[in-house]
Design a protein around this motif. Structure first.
Motif, mmCIF file in Angstrom:
data_model
loop_
_atom_site.group_PDB
_atom_site.id
_atom_site.type_symbol
_atom_site.label_atom_id
_atom_site.label_comp_id
_atom_site.label_asym_id
_atom_site.label_seq_id
_atom_site.Cartn_x
_atom_site.Cartn_y
_atom_site.Cartn_z
ATOM 1 N N LEU A 80 -83.646 -46.726 44.629
ATOM 2 C CA LEU A 80 -83.631 -47.609 43.371
ATOM 3 C C LEU A 80 -84.988 -47.291 42.451
ATOM 4 C CD1 LEU A 80 -83.900 -51.389 44.589
ATOM 5 C CD2 LEU A 80 -81.970 -50.339 43.003
ATOM 6 N N PRO A 81 -85.227 -46.850 41.261
ATOM 7 C CA PRO A 81 -86.440 -45.667 40.529
ATOM 8 C C PRO A 81 -87.781 -46.556 40.571
ATOM 9 C CG PRO A 81 -84.296 -46.062 39.343
ATOM 10 C CD PRO A 81 -84.566 -47.194 40.482
ATOM 11 N N TRP A 82 -87.366 -47.932 40.331
ATOM 12 C CA TRP A 82 -88.787 -48.220 40.422
ATOM 13 C C TRP A 82 -89.637 -49.436 41.129
ATOM 14 C CZ3 TRP A 82 -83.934 -49.995 37.924
ATOM 15 C CH2 TRP A 82 -83.215 -49.753 38.596
ATOM 16 N N LYS A 83 -88.864 -48.159 43.166
ATOM 17 C CA LYS A 83 -89.109 -48.912 43.968
ATOM 18 C C LYS A 83 -90.072 -47.715 44.538
ATOM 19 C CE LYS A 83 -87.401 -53.610 44.959
ATOM 20 N NZ LYS A 83 -88.078 -54.056 44.653
ATOM 21 N N TYR A 124 -92.536 -42.387 43.623
ATOM 22 C CA TYR A 124 -90.884 -43.360 43.208
ATOM 23 C C TYR A 124 -89.764 -41.558 43.613
ATOM 24 C CZ TYR A 124 -94.229 -47.074 41.685
ATOM 25 O OH TYR A 124 -94.429 -47.566 41.308
ATOM 26 N N ALA A 126 -88.053 -40.094 41.821
ATOM 27 C CA ALA A 126 -87.995 -39.551 40.389
ATOM 28 C C ALA A 126 -89.412 -38.282 41.068
ATOM 29 C CB ALA A 126 -88.497 -40.285 39.132
ATOM 30 N N GLN A 127 -90.514 -38.886 41.825
ATOM 31 C CA GLN A 127 -91.293 -38.177 42.179
ATOM 32 C C GLN A 127 -90.737 -37.321 43.207
ATOM 33 O OE1 GLN A 127 -94.109 -40.818 42.342
ATOM 34 N NE2 GLN A 127 -94.973 -40.489 40.399
ATOM 35 N N ILE B 151 -76.885 -50.573 35.998
ATOM 36 C CA ILE B 151 -77.193 -50.380 37.656
ATOM 37 C C ILE B 151 -75.228 -49.428 38.200
ATOM 38 C CG2 ILE B 151 -79.083 -51.288 38.135
ATOM 39 C CD1 ILE B 151 -77.121 -52.650 39.913
ATOM 40 N N ALA B 173 -82.803 -55.139 40.955
ATOM 41 C CA ALA B 173 -82.096 -53.707 40.323
ATOM 42 C C ALA B 173 -81.780 -54.322 39.275
ATOM 43 C CB ALA B 173 -80.426 -53.562 41.874
ATOM 44 N N TYR B 176 -84.617 -54.821 36.779
ATOM 45 C CA TYR B 176 -85.536 -53.414 36.397
ATOM 46 C C TYR B 176 -84.876 -53.066 35.579
ATOM 47 C CZ TYR B 176 -89.107 -54.832 39.884
ATOM 48 O OH TYR B 176 -90.165 -55.742 40.539
ATOM 49 N N ALA B 177 -83.034 -52.672 35.982
ATOM 50 C CA ALA B 177 -82.219 -51.395 34.608
ATOM 51 C C ALA B 177 -82.719 -51.902 33.394
ATOM 52 C CB ALA B 177 -81.433 -51.890 35.933
ATOM 53 N N TYR B 252 -93.747 -49.768 34.196
ATOM 54 C CA TYR B 252 -95.009 -49.009 35.326
ATOM 55 C C TYR B 252 -94.066 -47.949 36.088
ATOM 56 C CZ TYR B 252 -92.909 -52.093 39.150
ATOM 57 O OH TYR B 252 -92.126 -51.523 40.345
ATOM 58 N N TRP B 253 -92.810 -47.270 36.918
ATOM 59 C CA TRP B 253 -92.329 -46.158 37.742
ATOM 60 C C TRP B 253 -91.994 -45.248 36.096
ATOM 61 C CZ3 TRP B 253 -89.397 -50.816 36.032
ATOM 62 C CH2 TRP B 253 -88.575 -50.585 35.176
ATOM 63 N N PRO B 254 -91.732 -44.234 37.349
ATOM 64 C CA PRO B 254 -91.207 -42.532 36.324
ATOM 65 C C PRO B 254 -90.138 -42.846 35.848
ATOM 66 C CG PRO B 254 -91.757 -42.267 38.764
ATOM 67 C CD PRO B 254 -92.556 -43.648 38.509
ATOM 68 N N GLU B 255 -90.142 -42.377 34.749
ATOM 69 C CA GLU B 255 -88.746 -42.013 33.935
ATOM 70 C C GLU B 255 -88.389 -43.452 33.363
ATOM 71 O OE1 GLU B 255 -86.504 -39.536 36.135
ATOM 72 O OE2 GLU B 255 -88.157 -37.915 36.032
#
Lengths: 243, 260
Positions: A80-83, A124, A126-127, B151, B173, B176-177, B252-255
């Motif tokens: 999950l990109p947000w975690k 994350y 993506a990093q 997702i 999931a 956020y998506a 807040y998360w990248p990309e």
């Protein structure tokens, strides 16, 4: 095994007769469209087959899934990109209700150590590089301590160097925490390097063409790529697939 | 290096826009004078500015009436759209039954429905909120419906393997998506909501920028028209950046951000 119903039914897999021993590393190889991934999804009850009979440790896939859960590593890591890496691993434990909440933090640290990403827990996806993401994905699959680990072309999207690195990582992890592994791949050398046995599937409908025992599985020192036995078996496999 | 967040970096990025704006203002100011354009046709910026400074209380009161309706309508339209998108996610039947209605509502011109809503809801804030909500509703619905479904299948499979419930899949999931898509729509509808509120005021309202514009139009008061336009523009831009600020905080998360 059959899928779908009525006219749209697709005869995807046929006469798959396979017994896997606990702790064994078995690869499933075959051309695209031969039903390799479908087979993994049948065994894990993600796709219920219309006929046939799968038994996992004496249970049906559905029963086993409810009771024990499979580990599953997907082709695209599917984090999950947000975690963060640590949160992704922790979520798997939370969802599977594995380990009391207080112990999860410590387990996440242990798992990140195991896949050598101790300093990347707060990054994350993506990093992280592709190889790192796949390591997190392996840690996530192992987080709820499954007996059986399914891997669906987990290194298919990685470059050759990262791929070889990941092979040795996987061998090390498998030695440290023995699991039964079912590993789907279309790379013969990968299958030969990692496995105890290799199942060669033929396509349309998917069926077992041959099952090969690897002569000297996972030799120490990683010199297998030049070994004569390895090269002979690789040639055999090539021939089998091109028949 | 990336210094778009430092003051110097900001300035380096924005000076062309600022310089052009200044040049246009100066050109406007002096050409009105040079070509003897009468002030009732095109007042110079200085006159507009003075008009705004003189009537700031009246402008602010009307601006607030419009912006309050716009913000409430924006919130209402967005909330209803997200709620419907969630309903559609779990009920194909509801989607098939209701989506044609959503499209039909979208095709009705706002200008045509505004007088009707004024008849039904009176001259207060209610018809303005309704129009603003109606305008915001559709883009958010379409984006949210798409967002909740973005997702990939492997993520869904992971949740099933881990033994997660549908609610957990949504909470960890899908939600956020969908956020980047919802914010992309919110940035568009934030400014649209102000337009909606002003249009509703055209057809009759006690106060607001739209009322001000109609009155000034009857009186051929170009200066007051410009003052109303400038005031509502500034407020709309401010509302847009409030949404951008909330977006920065939420994604807040990248990309995470999708550009729209």
């Amino acid at each position: 095994m059959r899928f779908g119903a009525g006219k749209t039914a697709v005869h995807a897999l046929d006469e798959i007769d396979l017994n896997v021993r606990p702790g064994e590393f078995v690869s499933i190889v075959g051309r695209s469209g031969c039903g390799k991934s479908t087979l993994l999804r049948c065994i894990t009850n993600l796709l219920p087959p219309t006929s046939g009979d799968i038994s996992v440790m004496g249970m049906s896939p559905g029963e086993y899934q409810k009771d024990k859960r499979f580990g599953f590593v997907f082709q695209d890591a599917a984090l999950l990109p947000w975690k963060t890496a640590a949160e992704n691993i922790q979520l798997a434990m939370q969802l599977s209700r594995h380990a009391p909440q207080a112990k999860r933090q410590q387990r996440v640290r242990d798992l990140l150590d195991l896949v050598r990403l101790s300093n990347f827990g707060n990054k994350y996806p993506a990093q992280l590089s592709g190889g790192m993401r796949q390591r997190v994905s392996i840690a996530r699959a192992l987080s709820y301590e499954p007996e059986i680990l399914m891997m669906d072309e987990p290194f298919g999207a990685l470059d050759e160097f990262t791929r070889r690195e990941m092979h040795d990582e996987l061998i090390r992890i498998h030695a440290e925490r023995p699991h039964t592994v079912l590993f789907v791949t279309h790379s013969l050398s990968e299958a030969l390097y990692l496995s105890d046995r290799i199942v060669v599937l033929a396509a349309r409908p998917g069926r077992v063409k041959s099952i090969i025992s690897v002569e000297n599985p996972r030799p120490k020192g990683g010199i297998a790529h030049a070994d004569t036995g390895y090269l002979r078996q690789l040639a055999e496999l090539e021939e089998l697939l091109h028949e | 290096m990336n210094n778009t967040h430092s003051l110097a970096g900001r300035l380096r990025q924005t000076w062309p826009a600022l310089a052009l704006f200044g040049a246009v203002m100066l050109l406007w100011e002096f050409s009105v004078d040079w070509f003897d354009v009468p002030s009732f046709l095109l007042p110079p910026p200085s006159v507009i500015f003075l008009e705004m400074a003189e009537n700031w209380q009246m402008l602010l009161k009307n601006l607030w009436a419009t912006m309050l309706a716009a913000i409430l309508g924006f919130a209402l339209g967005t909330a209803v759209a997200i709620a419907l998108a969630i309903l559609f996610l779990y009920s194909r039947t509801a989607e098939r039954a209701l989506f044609p209605w959503a499209i039909t509502i979208k095709t009705i011109p706002v200008l045509a429905i505004a007088p009707l809503l004024t008849i039904w809801l009176g001259y207060g804030i209610a018809p303005k909120v309704a129009i603003a909500a109606l305008i915001c509703f559709f883009p958010t619905l379409v984006n949210a419906v798409k967002g909740f479904r973005t997702i990939d299948s492997q993520t869904v499979e992971f949740f099933r393997i881990a033994g997660a419930s549908k609610a957990q899949l949504f909470r960890h999931a899908r939600l956020y998506a969908a956020l980047p898509y919802i914010f992309a729509a919110a940035k568009i509808s934030a400014s649209m909501s102000v337009i909606g509120a002003i249009v509703a005021e055209f057809t009759g309202a006690n106060s607001g920028i739209g009322t001000l514009i109609v009155t000034a139009g009857y009186q051929m008061d170009a200066t007051m028209l410009f003052a109303a336009i400038v005031a509502s523009s500034i407020a709309t831009i401010a509302l847009f950046y409030v949404v951008v600020l909330i977006e920065r905080f939420s994604l807040y998360w990248p990309e995470a951000r999708i550009d729209a």
